[in-house]
Design a protein around this motif. Structure first.
Motif, PDB file in Angstrom:
ATOM      1  N   GLU A 262       0.826  -1.210   0.000  1.00  0.00           N
ATOM      2  CA  GLU A 262       0.000   0.000   0.000  1.00  0.00           C
ATOM      3  C   GLU A 262       0.859   1.257   0.000  1.00  0.00           C
ATOM      4  OE1 GLU A 262      -2.481  -0.418   3.380  1.00  0.00           O
ATOM      5  OE2 GLU A 262      -3.941  -1.740   2.383  1.00  0.00           O
ATOM      6  N   THR A 263       1.971   1.225   0.744  1.00  0.00           N
ATOM      7  CA  THR A 263       2.878   2.380   0.758  1.00  0.00           C
ATOM      8  C   THR A 263       3.491   2.603  -0.621  1.00  0.00           C
ATOM      9  OG1 THR A 263       3.388   1.940   3.084  1.00  0.00           O
ATOM     10  CG2 THR A 263       4.898   3.374   1.874  1.00  0.00           C
ATOM     11  N   SER A 264       3.916   1.500  -1.256  1.00  0.00           N
ATOM     12  CA  SER A 264       4.479   1.625  -2.606  1.00  0.00           C
ATOM     13  C   SER A 264       3.427   2.124  -3.589  1.00  0.00           C
ATOM     14  CB  SER A 264       5.038   0.277  -3.066  1.00  0.00           C
ATOM     15  OG  SER A 264       6.041  -0.181  -2.192  1.00  0.00           O
ATOM     16  N   LEU A 265       2.209   1.595  -3.467  1.00  0.00           N
ATOM     17  CA  LEU A 265       1.140   2.024  -4.364  1.00  0.00           C
ATOM     18  C   LEU A 265       0.798   3.491  -4.139  1.00  0.00           C
ATOM     19  CD1 LEU A 265      -1.010   1.361  -6.473  1.00  0.00           C
ATOM     20  CD2 LEU A 265      -2.509   0.603  -4.621  1.00  0.00           C
ATOM     21  N   LYS A 266       0.773   3.918  -2.881  1.00  0.00           N
ATOM     22  CA  LYS A 266       0.477   5.314  -2.573  1.00  0.00           C
ATOM     23  C   LYS A 266       1.530   6.235  -3.157  1.00  0.00           C
ATOM     24  CE  LYS A 266      -0.538   8.395   1.313  1.00  0.00           C
ATOM     25  NZ  LYS A 266      -0.653   8.480   2.805  1.00  0.00           N
ATOM     26  N   GLY A 267       2.817   5.828  -3.012  1.00  0.00           N
ATOM     27  CA  GLY A 267       3.879   6.629  -3.603  1.00  0.00           C
ATOM     28  C   GLY A 267       3.790   6.669  -5.121  1.00  0.00           C
ATOM     29  N   LEU A 272       2.300   9.546 -10.067  1.00  0.00           N
ATOM     30  CA  LEU A 272       1.459   9.687 -11.255  1.00  0.00           C
ATOM     31  C   LEU A 272       0.617  10.956 -11.189  1.00  0.00           C
ATOM     32  CD1 LEU A 272       0.150   6.068 -11.935  1.00  0.00           C
ATOM     33  CD2 LEU A 272       1.921   7.314 -13.154  1.00  0.00           C
ATOM     34  N   THR A 273       0.102  11.261  -9.993  1.00  0.00           N
ATOM     35  CA  THR A 273      -0.723  12.456  -9.849  1.00  0.00           C
ATOM     36  C   THR A 273       0.074  13.711 -10.160  1.00  0.00           C
ATOM     37  OG1 THR A 273      -2.041  11.324  -8.167  1.00  0.00           O
ATOM     38  CG2 THR A 273      -2.204  13.721  -8.267  1.00  0.00           C
ATOM     39  N   LYS A 274       1.312  13.764  -9.640  1.00  0.00           N
ATOM     40  CA  LYS A 274       2.150  14.925  -9.936  1.00  0.00           C
ATOM     41  C   LYS A 274       2.479  14.999 -11.424  1.00  0.00           C
ATOM     42  CE  LYS A 274       4.309  15.002  -5.360  1.00  0.00           C
ATOM     43  NZ  LYS A 274       5.585  14.857  -4.601  1.00  0.00           N
ATOM     44  N   THR A 275       2.706  13.821 -12.022  1.00  0.00           N
ATOM     45  CA  THR A 275       3.005  13.809 -13.458  1.00  0.00           C
ATOM     46  C   THR A 275       1.794  14.240 -14.267  1.00  0.00           C
ATOM     47  OG1 THR A 275       4.580  12.002 -13.095  1.00  0.00           O
ATOM     48  CG2 THR A 275       3.814  12.373 -15.351  1.00  0.00           C
ATOM     49  N   PHE A 276       0.622  13.692 -13.928  1.00  0.00           N
ATOM     50  CA  PHE A 276      -0.599  14.038 -14.659  1.00  0.00           C
ATOM     51  C   PHE A 276      -0.956  15.506 -14.485  1.00  0.00           C
ATOM     52  CE2 PHE A 276      -2.108   9.390 -14.096  1.00  0.00           C
ATOM     53  CZ  PHE A 276      -1.291   9.024 -15.162  1.00  0.00           C
ATOM     54  N   ALA A 277      -0.606  16.075 -13.316  1.00  0.00           N
ATOM     55  CA  ALA A 277      -0.972  17.472 -13.053  1.00  0.00           C
ATOM     56  C   ALA A 277      -0.267  18.422 -14.002  1.00  0.00           C
ATOM     57  CB  ALA A 277      -0.653  17.829 -11.607  1.00  0.00           C
ATOM     58  N   HIS A 278       0.892  18.011 -14.531  1.00  0.00           N
ATOM     59  CA  HIS A 278       1.647  18.887 -15.424  1.00  0.00           C
ATOM     60  C   HIS A 278       1.444  18.534 -16.887  1.00  0.00           C
ATOM     61  CE1 HIS A 278       3.747  19.326 -11.528  1.00  0.00           C
ATOM     62  NE2 HIS A 278       4.029  20.534 -11.946  1.00  0.00           N
ATOM     63  N   LEU A 279       0.593  17.563 -17.169  1.00  0.00           N
ATOM     64  CA  LEU A 279       0.335  17.207 -18.558  1.00  0.00           C
ATOM     65  C   LEU A 279      -0.646  18.198 -19.175  1.00  0.00           C
ATOM     66  CD1 LEU A 279      -0.055  13.315 -18.475  1.00  0.00           C
ATOM     67  CD2 LEU A 279       1.863  14.628 -19.369  1.00  0.00           C
ATOM     68  N   SER A 280      -0.422  18.486 -20.436  1.00  0.00           N
ATOM     69  CA  SER A 280      -1.363  19.336 -21.164  1.00  0.00           C
ATOM     70  C   SER A 280      -2.497  18.529 -21.772  1.00  0.00           C
ATOM     71  CB  SER A 280      -0.617  20.092 -22.273  1.00  0.00           C
ATOM     72  OG  SER A 280      -0.022  19.187 -23.182  1.00  0.00           O
ATOM     73  N   ILE A 281      -2.392  17.215 -21.707  1.00  0.00           N
ATOM     74  CA  ILE A 281      -3.430  16.321 -22.222  1.00  0.00           C
ATOM     75  C   ILE A 281      -4.402  15.995 -21.095  1.00  0.00           C
ATOM     76  CG2 ILE A 281      -3.877  14.057 -23.234  1.00  0.00           C
ATOM     77  CD1 ILE A 281      -1.130  14.149 -24.489  1.00  0.00           C
ATOM     78  N   GLY A 282      -5.679  16.152 -21.340  1.00  0.00           N
ATOM     79  CA  GLY A 282      -6.691  15.816 -20.350  1.00  0.00           C
ATOM     80  C   GLY A 282      -6.845  14.317 -20.208  1.00  0.00           C
ATOM     81  N   LEU A 283      -6.876  13.841 -18.962  1.00  0.00           N
ATOM     82  CA  LEU A 283      -6.949  12.405 -18.691  1.00  0.00           C
ATOM     83  C   LEU A 283      -8.162  12.113 -17.829  1.00  0.00           C
ATOM     84  CD1 LEU A 283      -5.634   9.545 -18.712  1.00  0.00           C
ATOM     85  CD2 LEU A 283      -4.425  10.221 -16.645  1.00  0.00           C
ATOM     86  N   ALA A 284      -8.955  11.129 -18.239  1.00  0.00           N
ATOM     87  CA  ALA A 284     -10.113  10.665 -17.474  1.00  0.00           C
ATOM     88  C   ALA A 284     -10.080   9.138 -17.467  1.00  0.00           C
ATOM     89  CB  ALA A 284     -11.419  11.172 -18.072  1.00  0.00           C
ATOM     90  N   VAL A 285      -9.928   8.539 -16.273  1.00  0.00           N
ATOM     91  CA  VAL A 285      -9.870   7.089 -16.123  1.00  0.00           C
ATOM     92  C   VAL A 285     -11.165   6.624 -15.476  1.00  0.00           C
ATOM     93  CG1 VAL A 285      -8.625   5.145 -15.119  1.00  0.00           C
ATOM     94  CG2 VAL A 285      -7.365   7.153 -15.913  1.00  0.00           C
ATOM     95  N   PHE A 286     -11.847   5.698 -16.134  1.00  0.00           N
ATOM     96  CA  PHE A 286     -13.090   5.121 -15.626  1.00  0.00           C
ATOM     97  C   PHE A 286     -12.827   3.677 -15.230  1.00  0.00           C
ATOM     98  CE2 PHE A 286     -14.214   8.560 -18.433  1.00  0.00           C
ATOM     99  CZ  PHE A 286     -15.258   9.199 -17.788  1.00  0.00           C
TER     100      PHE A 286
END
Length: 530
Positions: A262-267, A272-286
């Motif tokens: 869980e710790t590894s997954l959280k990290g 990924l969240t920090k990486t996605f936050a700087h992407l110019s491409i919109g991402l939506a995961v369902f």
């Protein structure tokens, strides 16, 4: 009869006295031992259950008493076996017997007021005599046939082995937090963490219950941690406790690997969240239920959907419905066809084959891709390619304008790349040579072009020199050459190097020379005579 010498008589008397003294000493020791062990005599009455302990060692027990003790396993003492056998019914047994040497005797009551069983404890000359008895008339018990008795004993042995060999910790606590029963896994861990308390009863308490144990059939599981043997070591467990009567039964399953995962997954998710936050491409995961599970800030910028709407985890169709309402997707002809189209989108995205360009009513152009994810999830990627489309359109317009300019020239023009392939030509070139490279399915090289030129021209070394020049990256100069068409017209060829190793060839057709006009023999007019 011979007279005995005085010396010999004295020796006989002394020897007799010594032997009599030893005999008297042994007699006194035997009497004292018999008196001391007189308390150890266990009645042979099969209805009485009596134990005699010397500290933690069982030195005698009645036959019925021995049957009630569990089998000895490992380093478990006889005292621990006795506490394990009776503590489920007498939760305060271990604590009460601590004061037996001071009080001399006591009667220990069970936890259940309706239970007639009692334990009579006596302290006699350093020995603990424990008798199990029942108050009032003994209830009539049905006879048990040997088959049922064997089955019950087999089931009891199975339950004992299950508790002993369980890979997780199981124990029981009294109301005051004392351990009155524990399985082998708990005892091993207690010995490892607290070796100073090894082989002592009760074992060390490892867990502090965070709240009262639940009385519901499904008690709540809690993640707890304890200090390990090393200073910086932490052991994690999933703790479940169930309150039964006056005791609490607890189960602790090791969760170190789960916590680490869980710790590894959280990290990983944070990365990924920090990486996605700087992407110019919109991402939506369902997720597999087609509910929004993850999105990045660029999605809100591109789709103009409010964060409060995305935060409630809308379904895929609710998400697409809101896009349609906000005019952030191509307007369909009718709603029914649009729903069919969205169903096709979901299936294509799940297969990883969905990729479309959306031209929006506001003038923007989005590239939308659908990608499958593990566990049935689907990801939609929105990319604003309006600038790219605009640049492509402008570039296409410039190409069309450049082509129109070339087509407006009277001279035939063709351009070869550094590799010798035709990249562009004008209409005059197609008219002159009868070949239009722009409509050809295959690319034309300098070799193909010069071969077609030779077919309608007189022999000349010009074409060979031109082939060598196009493939020579060093000799880059502007030069001219002449050729003659088979109809007699003269070609003035201008070869010019261009940027990037390209070469432009321009053909100027000179008009054919006019042949001199033949003189007509016209009769000279004679002047009339007057």
């Amino acid at each position: 009869m011979h007279d005995i010498e005085p010396t010999t008589l004295l020796v006989i008397i002394i020897t007799s006295l010594i032997a009599a003294g030893f005999a008297y000493w042994f007699l006194l020791r035997g009497m004292a031992s018999q008196q001391k062990n007189s308390h150890a005599i266990i009645p042979l009455d099969k209805t009485e259950t009596t134990y005699l302990f010397d500290d933690t060692t069982l030195i005698d027990a009645s036959p019925s008493a021995r049957k009630q003790l569990p089998r000895q396993t490992g380093d478990e003492t006889d005292w621990q076996r006795f506490i394990t056998a009776f503590s489920p019914r007498f939760s305060t047994l271990a604590n009460d017997l601590r004061t037996l040497a001071q009080t001399g005797s006591m009667t220990i009551l069970p936890d259940d007021p309706d239970d007639p069983t009692r334990i009579n404890a006596e302290w006699q000359d350093g020995y603990a005599r424990l008798t199990i008895f029942e108050t009032g008339p003994a209830p009539e018990k049905p006879l048990i046939d040997p088959v049922n008795l064997s089955a019950l004993e087999s089931e009891l042995e199975t339950l004992r082995n299950t508790a002993k060999l369980a890979p997780y910790l199981v124990w029981k606590e009294t109301r005051d937090g004392q351990i009155n029963w524990a399985n082998t896994a708990y005892l091993d861990l207690a010995t490892t963490l607290h070796p100073e308390n090894a082989n002592s009863w009760p074992p060390k308490r490892l867990f502090t219950l965070l709240a009262e144990a639940s009385t519901s059939p499904q008690p709540e599981m809690k993640r707890v941690s304890i200090k390990g043997k090393k200073p910086d070591e932490v052991l994690w467990f999933d703790l479940v406790c169930k309150k039964t009567n006056e005791t609490t039964l607890c189960f602790a399953t090791p969760a170190d690997s789960i916590v680490q995962a869980e710790t590894s997954l959280k990290g990983f998710v944070q990365t990924l969240t920090k990486t996605f936050a700087h992407l110019s491409i919109g991402l939506a995961v369902f997720d597999k239920n087609r509910q929004l599970a993850l999105f990045n800030p660029a999605l809100t910028d591109l789709t103009r959907l409010p964060i409060d709407f995305l935060s409630i985890r809308p379904t895929l169709f609710a998400f697409l419905d809101r896009l349609r309402e906000n005019q952030m997707m191509p307007e369909p002809k009718d709603y029914k066809s649009w729903r069919h189209q969205m169903l096709a989108l979901e299936e294509a995205a799940a297969d990883g084959t969905y990729e479309e360009t959306w031209t929006l009513p506001g003038g923007q152009t989005y590239r939308v891709n659908g990608r499958p994810h593990p566990d049935g999830a689907v990801a939609l990627l929105f990319e604003d390619i309006s600038a790219e489309i605009s640049l492509t359109r402008n570039f296409r317009e410039e190409l069309e304008i450049g082509q129109a300019v070339l087509d407006a020239l009277d001279d035939a023009v063709v351009v070869f790349s550094q590799t010798g392939m035709i990249t562009i030509s004008n209409a005059a070139y197609a008219s002159l040579w009868g070949v239009d490279p722009g409509t050809s399915f295959a690319e034309m090289s300098i070799t193909d072009a010069t071969r077609s030129w030779q077919d309608i021209c007189d022999p000349t070394p010009l074409w060979g020199h031109l082939r060598e020049f196009v493939g020579d990256p060093d000799d880059r100069r502007n030069w001219f050459g002449d050729a003659t068409l088979d109809d007699g017209r003269q070609l003035e060829c201008q070869i010019s190097p261009l940027a990037g190793g390209a070469t432009m060839v321009k053909f100027h057709v000179k008009p054919a020379p006019k042949k001199p006009a033949k003189k007509r023999n016209t009769p000279r007019k004679t002047p009339a005579k007057t």
